[in-house]
Design a protein around this motif. Structure first.
Motif, PDB file in Angstrom:
ATOM      1  N   MET A  42      83.950 -25.481 -40.543  1.00 18.89           N
ATOM      2  CA  MET A  42      83.953 -25.130 -41.963  1.00 18.89           C
ATOM      3  C   MET A  42      85.042 -24.126 -42.325  1.00 18.89           C
ATOM      4  SD  MET A  42      79.956 -24.890 -43.113  1.00 18.89           S
ATOM      5  CE  MET A  42      78.901 -26.342 -43.102  1.00 18.89           C
ATOM      6  N   GLN A  43      85.853 -23.719 -41.370  1.00 18.25           N
ATOM      7  CA  GLN A  43      86.864 -22.702 -41.654  1.00 18.25           C
ATOM      8  C   GLN A  43      87.877 -23.097 -42.731  1.00 18.25           C
ATOM      9  OE1 GLN A  43      88.550 -21.289 -37.976  1.00 18.25           O
ATOM     10  NE2 GLN A  43      86.644 -20.269 -37.361  1.00 18.25           N
ATOM     11  N   PRO A  44      88.228 -24.371 -42.886  1.00 18.06           N
ATOM     12  CA  PRO A  44      89.144 -24.706 -43.989  1.00 18.06           C
ATOM     13  C   PRO A  44      88.604 -24.317 -45.359  1.00 18.06           C
ATOM     14  CG  PRO A  44      89.112 -26.490 -42.392  1.00 18.06           C
ATOM     15  CD  PRO A  44      88.019 -25.527 -41.988  1.00 18.06           C
ATOM     16  N   LEU A  45      87.272 -24.337 -45.539  1.00 19.59           N
ATOM     17  CA  LEU A  45      86.668 -23.958 -46.813  1.00 19.59           C
ATOM     18  C   LEU A  45      86.131 -22.534 -46.810  1.00 19.59           C
ATOM     19  CD1 LEU A  45      84.646 -27.097 -47.998  1.00 19.59           C
ATOM     20  CD2 LEU A  45      86.587 -26.031 -49.137  1.00 19.59           C
ATOM     21  N   CYS A  46      85.695 -22.056 -45.655  1.00 24.70           N
ATOM     22  CA  CYS A  46      84.994 -20.771 -45.592  1.00 24.70           C
ATOM     23  C   CYS A  46      85.852 -19.633 -45.055  1.00 24.70           C
ATOM     24  CB  CYS A  46      83.737 -20.906 -44.727  1.00 24.70           C
ATOM     25  SG  CYS A  46      82.567 -22.130 -45.357  1.00 24.70           S
ATOM     26  N   GLY A  47      87.050 -19.921 -44.570  1.00 18.72           N
ATOM     27  CA  GLY A  47      87.933 -18.884 -44.068  1.00 18.72           C
ATOM     28  C   GLY A  47      87.865 -18.709 -42.568  1.00 18.72           C
ATOM     29  N   LYS A  48      88.934 -18.122 -42.029  1.00 18.62           N
ATOM     30  CA  LYS A  48      89.025 -17.861 -40.593  1.00 18.62           C
ATOM     31  C   LYS A  48      88.899 -16.363 -40.331  1.00 18.62           C
ATOM     32  CE  LYS A  48      92.247 -21.716 -39.944  1.00 18.62           C
ATOM     33  NZ  LYS A  48      93.599 -22.101 -39.485  1.00 18.62           N
ATOM     34  N   PRO A  49      88.351 -15.969 -39.179  1.00 17.73           N
ATOM     35  CA  PRO A  49      88.245 -14.544 -38.849  1.00 17.73           C
ATOM     36  C   PRO A  49      89.589 -13.833 -38.780  1.00 17.73           C
ATOM     37  CG  PRO A  49      86.787 -15.836 -37.443  1.00 17.73           C
ATOM     38  CD  PRO A  49      87.646 -16.820 -38.192  1.00 17.73           C
ATOM     39  N   THR A  50      90.684 -14.574 -38.638  1.00 19.99           N
ATOM     40  CA  THR A  50      92.012 -13.967 -38.561  1.00 19.99           C
ATOM     41  C   THR A  50      92.683 -13.842 -39.928  1.00 19.99           C
ATOM     42  OG1 THR A  50      92.941 -16.159 -38.103  1.00 19.99           O
ATOM     43  CG2 THR A  50      92.410 -14.766 -36.208  1.00 19.99           C
ATOM     44  N   ASP A  51      92.003 -14.214 -41.003  1.00 19.16           N
ATOM     45  CA  ASP A  51      92.603 -14.173 -42.341  1.00 19.16           C
ATOM     46  C   ASP A  51      92.940 -12.747 -42.758  1.00 19.16           C
ATOM     47  OD1 ASP A  51      92.420 -16.900 -42.624  1.00 19.16           O
ATOM     48  OD2 ASP A  51      90.561 -16.852 -43.785  1.00 19.16           O
ATOM     49  N   ASP A  52      93.972 -12.646 -43.580  1.00 17.95           N
ATOM     50  CA  ASP A  52      94.423 -11.349 -44.092  1.00 17.95           C
ATOM     51  C   ASP A  52      93.951 -11.203 -45.533  1.00 17.95           C
ATOM     52  OD1 ASP A  52      95.707  -8.953 -44.503  1.00 17.95           O
ATOM     53  OD2 ASP A  52      97.697  -9.837 -44.783  1.00 17.95           O
ATOM     54  N   ASP A  53      92.823 -10.534 -45.732  1.00 16.91           N
ATOM     55  CA  ASP A  53      92.278 -10.288 -47.059  1.00 16.91           C
ATOM     56  C   ASP A  53      91.757  -8.855 -47.080  1.00 16.91           C
ATOM     57  OD1 ASP A  53      91.067 -11.665 -49.717  1.00 16.91           O
ATOM     58  OD2 ASP A  53      89.623 -10.247 -48.888  1.00 16.91           O
ATOM     59  N   PRO A  54      92.066  -8.073 -48.111  1.00 23.67           N
ATOM     60  CA  PRO A  54      91.661  -6.654 -48.118  1.00 23.67           C
ATOM     61  C   PRO A  54      90.171  -6.435 -47.920  1.00 23.67           C
ATOM     62  CG  PRO A  54      93.282  -7.048 -49.818  1.00 23.67           C
ATOM     63  CD  PRO A  54      92.930  -8.399 -49.255  1.00 23.67           C
ATOM     64  N   VAL A  91      85.314  -5.191 -44.319  1.00 23.67           N
ATOM     65  CA  VAL A  91      84.115  -5.591 -43.579  1.00 23.67           C
ATOM     66  C   VAL A  91      84.316  -5.392 -42.087  1.00 23.67           C
ATOM     67  CG1 VAL A  91      82.602  -7.520 -43.005  1.00 23.67           C
ATOM     68  CG2 VAL A  91      83.371  -7.209 -45.351  1.00 23.67           C
ATOM     69  N   ARG A  92      85.480  -5.752 -41.599  1.00 22.89           N
ATOM     70  CA  ARG A  92      85.744  -5.588 -40.166  1.00 22.89           C
ATOM     71  C   ARG A  92      85.644  -4.114 -39.761  1.00 22.89           C
ATOM     72  NH1 ARG A  92      90.872  -8.414 -37.827  1.00 22.89           N
ATOM     73  NH2 ARG A  92      89.692  -7.934 -35.948  1.00 22.89           N
ATOM     74  N   TYR A  93      86.170  -3.246 -40.609  1.00 26.94           N
ATOM     75  CA  TYR A  93      86.092  -1.825 -40.289  1.00 26.94           C
ATOM     76  C   TYR A  93      84.640  -1.359 -40.259  1.00 26.94           C
ATOM     77  CZ  TYR A  93      86.510   3.205 -40.527  1.00 26.94           C
ATOM     78  OH  TYR A  93      86.370   4.549 -40.261  1.00 26.94           O
ATOM     79  N   PRO A 110      94.967  -2.702 -41.865  1.00 30.11           N
ATOM     80  CA  PRO A 110      96.415  -2.509 -41.709  1.00 30.11           C
ATOM     81  C   PRO A 110      96.961  -1.636 -42.834  1.00 30.11           C
ATOM     82  CG  PRO A 110      95.942  -4.687 -42.589  1.00 30.11           C
ATOM     83  CD  PRO A 110      94.622  -4.088 -42.231  1.00 30.11           C
ATOM     84  N   PRO A 111      97.950  -0.805 -42.529  1.00 28.48           N
ATOM     85  CA  PRO A 111      98.550   0.019 -43.579  1.00 28.48           C
ATOM     86  C   PRO A 111      99.278  -0.882 -44.597  1.00 28.48           C
ATOM     87  CG  PRO A 111      99.803   0.167 -41.540  1.00 28.48           C
ATOM     88  CD  PRO A 111      98.552  -0.594 -41.213  1.00 28.48           C
ATOM     89  N   PRO A 112      99.318  -0.436 -45.880  1.00 29.11           N
ATOM     90  CA  PRO A 112      98.876   0.870 -46.385  1.00 29.11           C
ATOM     91  C   PRO A 112      97.426   0.892 -46.854  1.00 29.11           C
ATOM     92  CG  PRO A 112     100.013  -0.293 -48.111  1.00 29.11           C
ATOM     93  CD  PRO A 112     100.047  -1.203 -46.907  1.00 29.11           C
ATOM     94  N   GLN A 113      96.624  -0.113 -46.459  1.00 29.91           N
ATOM     95  CA  GLN A 113      95.247  -0.172 -46.933  1.00 29.91           C
ATOM     96  C   GLN A 113      94.424   0.971 -46.334  1.00 29.91           C
ATOM     97  OE1 GLN A 113      93.410  -4.040 -46.642  1.00 29.91           O
ATOM     98  NE2 GLN A 113      91.328  -3.217 -46.728  1.00 29.91           N
ATOM     99  N   PRO A 114      93.756   1.779 -47.176  1.00 31.18           N
ATOM    100  CA  PRO A 114      92.949   2.884 -46.640  1.00 31.18           C
ATOM    101  C   PRO A 114      91.645   2.385 -46.041  1.00 31.18           C
ATOM    102  CG  PRO A 114      92.702   2.762 -49.001  1.00 31.18           C
ATOM    103  CD  PRO A 114      93.756   1.745 -48.643  1.00 31.18           C
TER     104      PRO A 114
END
Length: 307
Positions: free
Chosen positions: A70-82, A87-89, A97-101
């Motif tokens: 389902m990753q094509p519709l639901c996203g991959k764990p490696t996706d780059d989204d703020p 959530v990962r943090y 990743p910088p410059p995101q606090p």
């Protein structure tokens, strides 16, 4: 998002991915991101504090996450989204990743995290799955194995909840794929105007809302509700439920989207708990809309109060 002291980081969590149709299971690592990014200032005077982050979750383990198929519709764990980085943090201490606090993790459990929304105040929060789920279009949300994020949001936002929304009337909402800014599913936990609450109770007294999901899409259960001054009215399909134990995503898909040839990605959902002078009245108004309706909308932002 607020910088904050970092406590003992929760070890990286793996979720057993559920595949209903195929019957296969894979291991996915939990990660995450949100729409209204958290604010960048410390809590102001008089605002509640919730402790340091990440917060070790209670026992019980996590619900399954979408399988790799389902990753094509639901996203991959490696996706780059703020929001996914947030959530990962909060779940495993992975620094964005910088410059995101770093986000201010108000609550972290095996199934979801709660963050500040923007602007940051006591009636604007976000609940996000610990699973990688882009948004309402992810079909895994309709699966019985999926967590009940709507009930989780209510249990946090209600008076006496873990992260209560400090507002006379509470609203929960999710935007469509078209209207959102970030692509990690997030339920807004915010306020609604007294006029919205009055209008919904008026419609209920007139019999202008469904009491069974099968009638949710009937034209008789569609009505206009006013937004903020100057924004005009928007049309919503309205369903009254006694609780949030049912899967709202599945109810929407099977009773509104599929029978009418609509697209789940274009839908917005809003939940308004019924409130009276004595408090919560043990009922929920569930509103759905999209641009296929005359005067419809694909965003919850007309009804929710963030500022």
């Amino acid at each position: 998002m607020n910088d904050h002291k970092k406590s003992n980081a929760m070890p990286r969590r793996q979720f057993v991915a559920f595949s209903g149709a195929i019957g296969a299971a894979t291991l996915l690592t939990g990660t995450g991101a949100t729409e209204s990014a958290a604010a960048t200032t410390d809590p102001g005077p008089g605002e509640p504090t919730y402790g340091s982050c990440p917060t070790p979750p209670p026992g019980g383990g996590a619900n399954p996450c979408p399988p790799a198929q389902m990753q094509p519709l639901c996203g991959k764990p490696t996706d780059d989204d703020p929001l996914w980085h947030d959530v990962r943090y909060c779940t495993n201490g992975t620094v964005p990743p910088p410059p995101q606090p770093k986000p201010d993790c108000l609550r972290a459990t095996p199934n979801y995290v709660v963050l500040h929304g923007k602007p940051e105040n006591q009636h604007n929060y976000l609940l996000l799955p610990s699973c990688r789920i882009t948004g309402i279009e992810c079909p895994f949300l309709e699966n019985p194995a999926s967590a009940n994020y709507w009930n989780d949001a209510w249990q946090n936002a209600r008076s006496g909840g873990s992260v209560p929304v400090q507002y006379a009337d509470i609203g929960l909402g999710i935007n469509s794929q078209d209207a959102r800014h970030f692509h990690q599913l997030h339920i807004h936990m915010a306020g609604v105007r007294p006029s919205t609450q009055r209008r919904l109770q008026e419609l209920e007294s007139m019999g202008r809302m469904a009491t069974q999901p099968a009638h949710w899409a009937d034209p008789a259960n569609q009505a206009s509700v006013s937004g903020p001054p100057g924004a005009g009215d928007r049309t919503y399909r309205i369903l009254r439920l006694p609780n949030l134990t049912q899967n709202l995503f599945a109810l929407l898909s099977s009773n509104v989207v599929v029978p009418n040839g609509l697209n789940m990605a274009h839908q917005t959902l809003i939940v308004v708990p019924k409130m009276t002078a004595t408090g919560f009245a043990n009922a929920f108004y569930v509103l759905n809309s999209d641009t296929s309706l005359h005067g419809g909308t694909s965003t919850c932002d007309y009804l929710l109060v963030y500022k």
